[in-house]
Write a protein that holds these residues in place. Structure first.
Motif, PDB file in Angstrom:
ATOM      1  N   ASP A  26      -9.698  -3.442  -4.118  1.00  0.00           N
ATOM      2  CA  ASP A  26     -10.477  -2.512  -3.475  1.00  0.00           C
ATOM      3  C   ASP A  26      -9.688  -1.039  -3.415  1.00  0.00           C
ATOM      4  OD1 ASP A  26      -8.793  -3.512  -1.663  1.00  0.00           O
ATOM      5  OD2 ASP A  26      -9.743  -2.796   0.052  1.00  0.00           O
ATOM      6  N   VAL A  27      -8.348  -1.270  -3.794  1.00  0.00           N
ATOM      7  CA  VAL A  27      -7.492   0.179  -3.851  1.00  0.00           C
ATOM      8  C   VAL A  27      -7.190   0.459  -5.232  1.00  0.00           C
ATOM      9  CG1 VAL A  27      -5.267   0.647  -3.310  1.00  0.00           C
ATOM     10  CG2 VAL A  27      -6.448  -0.528  -1.502  1.00  0.00           C
ATOM     11  N   ALA A  36       0.797  -1.196   0.028  1.00  0.00           N
ATOM     12  CA  ALA A  36      -0.043   0.150  -0.200  1.00  0.00           C
ATOM     13  C   ALA A  36       0.917   1.219   0.066  1.00  0.00           C
ATOM     14  CB  ALA A  36      -0.868  -0.109   1.132  1.00  0.00           C
ATOM     15  N   PHE A  69      -9.758   5.248  -2.026  1.00  0.00           N
ATOM     16  CA  PHE A  69      -8.447   5.075  -1.471  1.00  0.00           C
ATOM     17  C   PHE A  69      -7.826   6.502  -1.536  1.00  0.00           C
ATOM     18  CE2 PHE A  69      -3.690   4.269  -2.196  1.00  0.00           C
ATOM     19  CZ  PHE A  69      -3.432   3.443  -0.916  1.00  0.00           C
ATOM     20  N   GLN A  70      -7.724   6.900  -2.537  1.00  0.00           N
ATOM     21  CA  GLN A  70      -7.080   8.412  -2.894  1.00  0.00           C
ATOM     22  C   GLN A  70      -7.542   9.494  -1.809  1.00  0.00           C
ATOM     23  OE1 GLN A  70      -6.999   9.530  -6.848  1.00  0.00           O
ATOM     24  NE2 GLN A  70      -6.323  11.865  -6.383  1.00  0.00           N
ATOM     25  N   VAL A 118      -5.238   4.009  -8.783  1.00  0.00           N
ATOM     26  CA  VAL A 118      -5.960   3.952  -7.702  1.00  0.00           C
ATOM     27  C   VAL A 118      -7.379   4.468  -7.654  1.00  0.00           C
ATOM     28  CG1 VAL A 118      -3.714   4.204  -6.164  1.00  0.00           C
ATOM     29  CG2 VAL A 118      -5.084   6.306  -6.551  1.00  0.00           C
ATOM     30  N   GLU A 161       1.160   4.172  -3.006  1.00  0.00           N
ATOM     31  CA  GLU A 161       1.168   5.721  -2.784  1.00  0.00           C
ATOM     32  C   GLU A 161       2.380   6.146  -3.307  1.00  0.00           C
ATOM     33  OE1 GLU A 161      -0.608   7.458   0.709  1.00  0.00           O
ATOM     34  OE2 GLU A 161      -1.161   5.449   1.586  1.00  0.00           O
ATOM     35  N   SER A 170      -5.815   8.799   1.527  1.00  0.00           N
ATOM     36  CA  SER A 170      -4.432   8.382   1.538  1.00  0.00           C
ATOM     37  C   SER A 170      -3.489   9.481   1.809  1.00  0.00           C
ATOM     38  CB  SER A 170      -4.068   7.960   0.090  1.00  0.00           C
ATOM     39  OG  SER A 170      -3.803   9.244  -0.951  1.00  0.00           O
TER      40      SER A 170
END
Length: 165
Positions: A68-69, A22, A85-86, A81, A26, A89
């Motif tokens: 899911d991301v 993860a 998620f964004q 993404v 990012e 994040s």
């Protein structure tokens, strides 16, 4: 394998925990987002390399169970993404802060440079190095920073010459 700087690397296989993956997602998304602001001639190759690596990592992450991301954008034909998620994040927070700081710094420097050029003349201003300009505008920049910290852009106005705007 030849890297962007001409170095040669053997194939590398890495293992990541879900949290590390993860974080990697990012990081590459942040790097590609920042790189996308580079519109200088010749930047397309570097940007393409960032986007290709981002897409590859996101695709692997999706297949590793992080659907899911990560989603596939049919229009752009690449992985990205998800908005959910964004939104929460760390990379988005960093990106927003980067853009905000860059805006204010550029605004202050450009206004101070404009003021200096007006006071000494454009020809004399053009002869100064960047370092000389910063030395001569440091007080002007401080005043603009104080103004913007107090009032943001509320007191900024564009004054058009007669006959324009």
């Amino acid at each position: 394998m030849q890297g962007a700087a001409g170095w040669f690397f053997p194939a590398v296989h890495l293992r990541f925990t879900e949290d590390e993956l993860a974080t990697l997602i990012e990081m590459v998304t942040l790097a590609a987002s920042v790189a996308s602001w580079n519109h200088r001639p010749g930047a397309d190759e570097g940007l393409g390399a960032y986007e290709a690596l981002e897409n590859k990592i996101l695709e692997k992450a999706k297949h590793a169970g992080l659907g899911d991301v990560v989603e596939f954008d049919e229009e752009k034909q690449r992985h990205q993404v998800t908005m959910d998620f964004q939104a929460g994040s760390f990379f988005q927070e960093c990106y927003d802060e980067f853009r905000n700081e860059n805006f204010w710094e550029e605004l202050v420097i450009r206004l101070a440079d404009r003021d200096l050029a007006k006071s000494i003349g454009k020809e004399a201003w053009e002869k100064l190095t960047e370092e000389q300009r910063r030395e001569r505008t440091s007080e002007i920049e401080k005043n603009y920073w104080k103004e913007f910290e107090r009032n943001g852009i509320d007191r900024v106005a564009v004054i058009f010459p007669p006959g324009e705007g």
